[in-house]
Design an enzyme around this catalytic site. Structure first.
Site, mmCIF file in Angstrom:
data_model
loop_
_atom_site.group_PDB
_atom_site.id
_atom_site.type_symbol
_atom_site.label_atom_id
_atom_site.label_comp_id
_atom_site.label_asym_id
_atom_site.label_seq_id
_atom_site.Cartn_x
_atom_site.Cartn_y
_atom_site.Cartn_z
ATOM 1 N N VAL A 147 0.696 -1.161 -0.033
ATOM 2 C CA VAL A 147 -0.065 0.048 -0.096
ATOM 3 C C VAL A 147 0.802 1.259 0.144
ATOM 4 O O VAL A 147 0.197 2.367 -0.192
ATOM 5 C CB VAL A 147 -0.994 -0.054 1.233
ATOM 6 C CG1 VAL A 147 -2.013 -1.163 1.241
ATOM 7 C CG2 VAL A 147 -0.264 0.115 2.533
ATOM 8 N N TYR B 273 2.117 4.617 16.583
ATOM 9 C CA TYR B 273 0.687 3.918 16.144
ATOM 10 C C TYR B 273 -0.316 4.722 16.228
ATOM 11 O O TYR B 273 -1.279 5.090 15.324
ATOM 12 C CB TYR B 273 0.636 2.618 16.719
ATOM 13 C CG TYR B 273 -0.785 1.750 16.462
ATOM 14 C CD1 TYR B 273 -0.677 1.100 15.114
ATOM 15 C CD2 TYR B 273 -1.704 1.553 17.300
ATOM 16 C CE1 TYR B 273 -1.854 0.248 15.088
ATOM 17 C CE2 TYR B 273 -2.974 1.012 16.915
ATOM 18 C CZ TYR B 273 -2.834 0.180 15.642
ATOM 19 O OH TYR B 273 -4.067 -0.466 15.400
ATOM 20 N N LYS C 283 -3.624 6.495 13.611
ATOM 21 C CA LYS C 283 -5.300 5.951 13.782
ATOM 22 C C LYS C 283 -6.115 7.064 14.059
ATOM 23 O O LYS C 283 -7.115 7.037 13.641
ATOM 24 C CB LYS C 283 -5.333 4.881 14.872
ATOM 25 C CG LYS C 283 -4.427 3.270 14.484
ATOM 26 C CD LYS C 283 -5.112 2.914 13.258
ATOM 27 C CE LYS C 283 -4.421 1.596 12.986
ATOM 28 N NZ LYS C 283 -5.136 0.848 11.871
#
Length: 257
Positions: free
Chosen positions: A67, A157, A161
């Site tokens: 991706v 992380y 998100k």
């Protein structure tokens, strides 16, 4: 509760492209959607795992994809569209390593950004023109409760998100009037290769299969936000409302960090 999206209750014949479906939530969701009658296309970097899925799910297709490669994402999107059209795209690709500011790593920060967020932008660039032209479809982004507020070990992380959640919110406001559905998924702790890295106790852990069923249930109800397990995520939603002084103190006591 009024549906915010066109409910998806019948998957028979729907073309679904799952990106990041070689393991964990993505793979379990691909299993569930195939069982529900969807025409499933899976993508991920690990071609051997994709081949295993196709061999055990008649009628499914697979395209290997990184991706972080924008041209490749556009190419695969065109292949999917040519093969069987596209009704639903689910962005499940994710990367996680525990990172704290005391051991800051720029490469890790940028790797999280490339997979968790920029990859979703590549997907949108590849699919939005055709979805807008056809006037129907659904985009679902798998975020995390780690994006609700800052958490220890989530320096890399969590922000990606949070960005994914913000992206979904803005997409919904732009696309709902165009006939397109948008949903954001906020899982708690799910037993996946990513969470297997954690060394701390993870409350209310569920299986990928349970996560997949929660997602299908949310899409059937036309929800924008799908979060689970609610016995855990509702507490985190409550914590979002607290002043920072209280929030930081509670997290410190709960985690020791």
């Amino acid at each position: 509760m009024q549906a915010m999206n066109p409910p998806i209750t019948d998957w028979s014949g729907r073309s679904v492209w799952l990106i990041g479906a070689s393991s964990g939530i993505g793979l379990a969701t691909a299993h569930a959607l195939h069982a529900a009658g969807a025409r499933v296309v899976v993508s991920a970097r690990q071609s051997d795992l994709l081949t295993q899925f196709v061999l055990s799910h008649p009628g499914a297709h697979a395209f290997t994809l990184d991706v972080t490669d924008a041209p490749a994402t556009r190419q695969v999107a065109q292949q999917v569209h040519t093969l069987q059209g596209l009704d639903v795209v689910i962005y499940c690709a994710g990367y996680y390593k525990a990172v704290r500011a005391t051991h800051y790593s720029l490469p890790e920060m940028l790797r999280h950004q490339a997979v968790n967020y920029t990859g979703a932008l590549h997907m949108l660039d590849a699919v939005l023109p055709s979805l807008l032209q056809q006037g129907h479809g659904h985009v679902s982004l798998i975020s995390s409760v780690a994006g609700y507020r800052g958490l220890p070990q989530s320096l890399a992380y969590g922000p990606t998100k949070a960005a994914l959640t913000h992206l979904a919110e803005a997409l919904y406001m732009d696309l709902a009037s165009q006939g397109l559905g948008v949903s954001v998924i906020h899982p708690g702790f799910v037993a996946t290769p990513l969470t297997a890295q954690n060394t701390f106790k993870m409350p209310a852990m569920i299986s990928p299969e349970q996560a997949a069923q929660a997602m299908l249930h949310g899409w059937a109800k036309g929800l924008f936000e799908i979060h689970f397990p609610k016995r855990f995520t509702r507490w985190l939603k409550l914590l979002r409302l607290l002043p920072y002084r209280w929030y930081f103190a509670i997290v410190h006591r709960a985690t020791g960090m």
